[in-house]
Each structure stands twice: as structure tokens, then as C-alpha cells.
Scaffold this motif. Structure first.
Motif, PDB file in Angstrom:
ATOM      1  N   GLY A 246       0.903  -1.240  -0.047  1.00 30.26           N
ATOM      2  CA  GLY A 246       0.085  -0.226  -0.135  1.00 30.26           C
ATOM      3  C   GLY A 246       0.880   1.188  -0.034  1.00 30.26           C
ATOM      4  O   GLY A 246       2.060   1.078   0.150  1.00 30.26           O
ATOM      5  N   GLU A 247       0.359   2.362   0.091  1.00 32.76           N
ATOM      6  CA  GLU A 247       0.831   3.597   0.332  1.00 32.76           C
ATOM      7  C   GLU A 247       1.769   3.745   1.462  1.00 32.76           C
ATOM      8  O   GLU A 247       1.433   3.301   2.404  1.00 32.76           O
ATOM      9  N   GLY A 248       3.157   4.082   1.133  1.00 34.23           N
ATOM     10  CA  GLY A 248       4.051   4.133   2.074  1.00 34.23           C
ATOM     11  C   GLY A 248       4.753   2.920   2.363  1.00 34.23           C
ATOM     12  O   GLY A 248       5.605   2.888   3.393  1.00 34.23           O
TER      13      GLY A 248
END
Length: 347
Positions: A246-248
Motif C-alpha cells: 500500500g501507500e508508504g
């Protein structure tokens, strides 16, 4: 390489086809037991229904454990409505919007199965102008059963009761480019890797330096999978579970993910260093990651009081607890790292 991938993909396809929401896992545990037993591997079942397959090593005084879970997200019948639909209670940590529109199966105590669809209780956009604004929650999500029912009595005549399990269709699909999408890749992708490892160890007569247990747990999604029945000789305990993308995050669908920390805190530094060192030595594609909203069977075992070095690795899985996807690259890299690890020294 392709032979190993084919075996793991075949195992995965079979595993996701067997409904196994946490609490209703007898069928999949029986499947795994039959598969492991075919290879003549030492095996026992815990009181909770988990399976522990054991490969004896040169050193039987210090043991290792690899664990993957075969239980999945799902639901239970919470309420039989007067209009012949069902309200549900969640099993595991998903969100209602991730299963809206999904086909499902209701499993009765009598062994009957009925098909249905998970929907909003008033799902037609031509009738319900406020549908986009309504909350996706226990009060608004229902199951529409594929039987001629219009009231509570009709449902009860089918034998459906409060407390019956509900499983979600996996919708398994593999692309020519190697992407695998399906529900329940968490954690049947990892279980497929462990099953193939057992096959390879026995067929190739690989001698392990330490006795190693392959623990197939069946209650991980509700927090207490492989946190009991752990042999006292265990030194290292590795949960093989999805790498959350996911993001990050650094994890991808083409690497093996090595977890440094999750919601339970940091994993054992010495074990993490060993896994990273093995990956670099063997030129295995890997990523190190932190999973902020995650807990594993390894962290559950530590919470239960076991004196172990605990770690967490696994294939990168996109869209966890929703419409999941991974790639055969990730299965292969996970397999390579774990095979290197179980043949390496503890010291």
C-alpha cells in the motif's frame, strides 16, 4: 524454477477453492492432512484443530517452526429478517464495502449449502436514490438468498439458523503474465509455499540441520492461531504471512517481504538480520517493511509467553482483506528464502 512455481500455484488454486472461514476449517485441515500424509511425514493435530508436520533434523534439541494459516475472513448469520434476508456478523477484520456485491455460501449445521449475494438491503439505484450515501455496516448489509423465500419462516424451513457460517467466493484467476488474484491469498499463498517445501524436502531427501515444524494454523484471523502447542525445544518461530502492500510500504508483488515491526512491536532483530543476510547471499529479491495495522501468529505466540526468536516473512499481497493479488515471483522468492533459512545454522 518453473516446476516449483507450478507446484505452488496448483496448491494455491486448490486451497482457495475450499471454504474455510475462521471457526469452520475442518474440511481444509482434512485436505492438508491428506496431502501431507501422502508424503509419509510425521504429523499431529492440536486440540484447536491445527496441523503440525515435523521434519526431524540432525539436531533434535533445538527446533524451528514455520507457520502459515489456512483460515480466512468470513461471516456468520446474525439475524434472519422478516423479509427473508439475512444480517451478518463479521469474522475477521475486513470492511463491509470490500464484500458488497460478492457471491457467498451459507453453510448450515445439517451440512446443507445455500448460495446468495451480499448486498445493501435496498440495493437498486432505480428505487433507492440515497443508496450512494448509505453506510456500509451491519445494519444495512444483507444476504439475498438464491431460494424462493419471502419471510423468516421460509428461511428457517431451509434449515438456516443464527450462527451458521458464511463463506465468500474466492474468484481465483491467474493471468498469463503471472499475476494471481483471488480472495484469501492471505494466507493461503503462504500455505501453498509451505506445502511445496514439505514435498521438496521429502522427495529430494534434504537433511535439515535442526528439527523443523510446519504449523498450519486455523484461527489466525481472529487472533489466536499458532499460539499454543509449540514444542518446548523451539528456538526460532517464523510466521509466513502476507506482506501488506500500500501507500508508504516497500513490499511489492515480486519480492519476499521481511517484516521489521507490526502493531505488536519489533520482530527479533537477530533473526531479521539472518533473513536479510540469507536473501542477499542467495540474491533473493526482498523488501523490509513495517505493517502498521497487522498482527501475526508469531506475535501471538510471543504474547502467549513463549521464549522464542520470532520473525515474519511472506509474499507481497496487494489489497489485503479485499480483492487481493500477488505474482508468482513473490511465491518463488518466499520459497527460496525459506528453503535457505531452514538449511542454515542457528548460530
Amino acid at each position: 524454477m518453473q516446476k516449483h512455481i507450478n507446484h505452488m500455484v496448483d496448491h494455491l488454486k486448490h486451497l482457495v477453492s475450499i471454504p474455510s472461514p475462521s471457526g469452520d476449517t475442518e474440511k481444509i485441515m482434512r485436505y492438508c492432512a491428506n496431502l501431507i500424509g501422502t508424503n509419509g511425514i510425521e504429523m499431529k493435530q492440536t486440540n484447536k484443530g491445527a496441523l503440525i508436520a515435523t521434519i526431524r533434523g540432525k539436531d533434535d534439541a533445538r527446533h524451528r517452526i514455520l507457520t502459515a494459516h489456512v483460515d480466512t475472513l468470513g461471516a456468520m448469520v446474525k439475524e434472519i429478517r422478516s423479509d427473508g434476508k439475512l444480517h451478518l456478523s463479521m469474522i475477521g477484520g475486513f470492511r463491509w464495502n470490500s464484500v458488497e456485491g460478492e457471491y457467498c455460501t451459507i453453510h448450515t449445521l445439517d451440512g446443507e449449502e445455500y448460495r446468495g449475494t451480499i448486498l445493501m438491503q435496498n440495493p437498486s439505484v432505480h428505487v433507492n436514490h440515497d443508496l450512494p450515501k448509505e453506510k456500509r455496516d451491519d445494519a444495512h448489509i444483507v444476504v439475498r438468498i438464491d431460494e424462493q423465500v419471502s419471510n423468516k419462516e421460509d428461511i428457517e424451513e431451509l434449515g438456516i439458523r443464527v450462527g451458521d457460517f458464511v463463506s465468500f467466493d474466492p474468484r481465483y484467476e491467474m493471468s498469463d503474465s503471472g499475476y494471481i488474484k483471488s480472495r484469501h491469498l492471505d494466507d493461503k499463498a503462504s500455505a501453498a509455499v509451505l506445502l511445496h517445501m514439505l514435498e521438496e524436502i521429502t522427495s529430494e531427501n534434504i537433511e535439515l540441520p535442526y528439527t523443523t515444524h510446519f504449523f498450519f494454523s486455523n484461527n489466525e484471523e481472529i487472533g489466536y492461531g499458532a499460539n499454543a502447542g509449540i514444542p518446548a525445544e523451539t528456538v526460532d518461530y517464523i510466521a509466513v504471512d502476507m506482506g501488506a502492500i500500500g501507500e508508504g510500504q516497500t513490499s511489492t508483488e515480486h519480492d519476499v517481504s521481511i517484516c521489521a515491526k507490526d502493531s505488536s512491536g519489533p520482530y527479533h532483530l537477530g533473526l531479521k538480520k539472518q533473513l536479510v543476510s540469507l536473501a542477499e547471499k542467495e540474491q533473493i529479491d526482498y523488501q523490509i517493511d513495517i505493517y502498521p495495522f497487522y498482527g501475526s501468529d508469531a506475535s501471538a505466540a510471543v504474547r502467549a509467553g513463549y521464549d522464542i526468536r520470532h520473525g515474519l516473512v511472506g509474499p507481497g499481497i496487494d489489497a489485503s482483506h479485499s480483492f487481493e493479488r500477488t505474482h508468482t515471483d513473490s511465491l518463488w522468492q518466499t520459497y527460496r528464502l525459506l528453503m535457505a533459512y531452514i538449511q542454515a545454522s542457528l548460530d
